[in-house]
Structures are given as C-alpha cells and as structure tokens.
Design a protein around this motif. Structure first.
Motif, PDB file in Angstrom:
ATOM      1  N   LEU A   1       6.483 -11.348  -5.335  1.00  0.00           N
ATOM      2  CA  LEU A   1       5.365 -10.690  -5.464  1.00  0.00           C
ATOM      3  C   LEU A   1       4.480 -11.790  -6.188  1.00  0.00           C
ATOM      4  O   LEU A   1       4.661 -12.195  -7.098  1.00  0.00           O
ATOM      5  CB  LEU A   1       5.083  -9.495  -6.471  1.00  0.00           C
ATOM      6  CG  LEU A   1       5.664  -8.285  -5.784  1.00  0.00           C
ATOM      7  CD1 LEU A   1       5.952  -6.993  -6.798  1.00  0.00           C
ATOM      8  CD2 LEU A   1       4.894  -7.542  -4.759  1.00  0.00           C
TER       9      LEU A   1
ATOM     10  N   ILE B   1      -3.321  -4.505  -3.723  1.00  0.00           N
ATOM     11  CA  ILE B   1      -2.508  -3.232  -3.704  1.00  0.00           C
ATOM     12  C   ILE B   1      -3.415  -2.064  -3.223  1.00  0.00           C
ATOM     13  O   ILE B   1      -2.997  -0.967  -2.677  1.00  0.00           O
ATOM     14  CB  ILE B   1      -1.841  -2.997  -4.907  1.00  0.00           C
ATOM     15  CG1 ILE B   1      -0.671  -1.902  -4.786  1.00  0.00           C
ATOM     16  CG2 ILE B   1      -2.827  -2.649  -6.034  1.00  0.00           C
ATOM     17  CD1 ILE B   1       0.207  -1.681  -5.870  1.00  0.00           C
TER      18      ILE B   1
ATOM     19  N   LEU C   1      -0.633  -8.545  -5.661  1.00  0.00           N
ATOM     20  CA  LEU C   1      -0.861  -7.430  -6.457  1.00  0.00           C
ATOM     21  C   LEU C   1      -2.221  -7.219  -6.451  1.00  0.00           C
ATOM     22  O   LEU C   1      -2.926  -6.006  -6.591  1.00  0.00           O
ATOM     23  CB  LEU C   1      -0.664  -7.806  -8.027  1.00  0.00           C
ATOM     24  CG  LEU C   1       0.860  -7.914  -8.300  1.00  0.00           C
ATOM     25  CD1 LEU C   1       1.262  -8.354  -9.703  1.00  0.00           C
ATOM     26  CD2 LEU C   1       1.596  -6.553  -7.912  1.00  0.00           C
TER      27      LEU C   1
ATOM     28  N   VAL D   1       2.502  -5.533   0.225  1.00  0.00           N
ATOM     29  CA  VAL D   1       2.718  -5.461  -1.176  1.00  0.00           C
ATOM     30  C   VAL D   1       3.677  -4.195  -1.510  1.00  0.00           C
ATOM     31  O   VAL D   1       4.338  -4.063  -2.338  1.00  0.00           O
ATOM     32  CB  VAL D   1       1.679  -5.619  -1.968  1.00  0.00           C
ATOM     33  CG1 VAL D   1       0.609  -4.437  -1.725  1.00  0.00           C
ATOM     34  CG2 VAL D   1       1.853  -5.670  -3.651  1.00  0.00           C
TER      35      VAL D   1
END
Length: 136
Positions: free
Chosen positions: A8, A16, A13, A39
């Motif tokens: 990741l 997301i 992130l 993700v």
C-alpha cells in the motif's frame, strides 16, 4: 499479464474514498487501470491473509487440549473457550463473505472478460510500429 502492486502506498490510501465511491456505483476501471489491484483489493487481501487466516489458525489451535497445556496464554487471549468460539465464527464468516463478494465482483465486472481460473485479464495490445519485428 497483470501487474502486481502489493504494498500500500500513500497514493493508494489517499484514493480510498474515491475507490469506495466507485465500487458503490459499480464503476470499475478499464484498460491499463484494471491491470493492477486497487486499494480496496489490497486491503481485503491483506485482511484475509494476515488477520482472518491468523485468527482461524490461532482459534483452531486453542481447541486442542495439548496446545492449551503447552500455551495456556493462547486461550486467555481470546477470553476463554466460550468467547474463543465467537472469534472463530467471526473469522469464518469473514472468510466466506470475502469469497462471496469476490465472486460477485467477478460477475459484475464481466466474467467472460477475465480468465476465471488465473485472474489474468485479456487486453488488446496496440503496437506502436506495425512493421517492427521482435528481436531477442
């Protein structure tokens, strides 16, 4: 061949929210965007591999009287036999839910556009130079 992007990243992130929104409205990536894992896929696979599988193994070990004798703290972590059963059920239902959602997503994104057993997606490769030969 699909590219595997397992770790990741910060970019993952940050995206997301968009990924959740796209999945809710069934907007799936196409072309080169579809060749890697997004993700949500990375989080789901990591959760199944590192959390759910570990819970299944550890709660399974606590069912053995020999393991209880050798490692009494293991059963204590789960709060005793009765509560350990709840962890087992949660882990098993999570695993089954993952499989059901996975199969539904394959169907929704186009079952026949993907190789059902290997996950390889079929793409049309456009060559930049039509007359160019392949050299080894």
């Amino acid at each position: 061949m699909s590219r595997v992007t397992w770790p990741l990243t910060g970019k993952d992130l940050r995206g997301i929210g968009k990924a959740v929104k796209d999945h809710i409205v069934l907007r799936h990536p196409k072309g080169n965007e579809a060749s890697g894992n997004n993700v949500l896929q990375k989080l789901a696979y990591a959760g199944i591999l590192f959390v759910v599988a570990a819970l299944i193994v550890l709660t399974g070990l606590t069912m053995s009287p020999t393991i209880d004798t050798a490692f009494p703290w293991l059963l204590t972590i789960f709060g005793g036999r009765r509560r350990r059963g709840r962890f087992t059920l949660i882990a098993c239902f999570s695993f089954v839910g993952f499989i059901v959602i996975h199969v539904l997503q394959v169907i929704l994104t186009g079952f026949f556009k993907q190789h059902p057993f290997h996950g390889d997606r079929w793409f049309v490769v456009k060559h930049e130079h039509e007359g160019a030969g392949h050299e080894a």
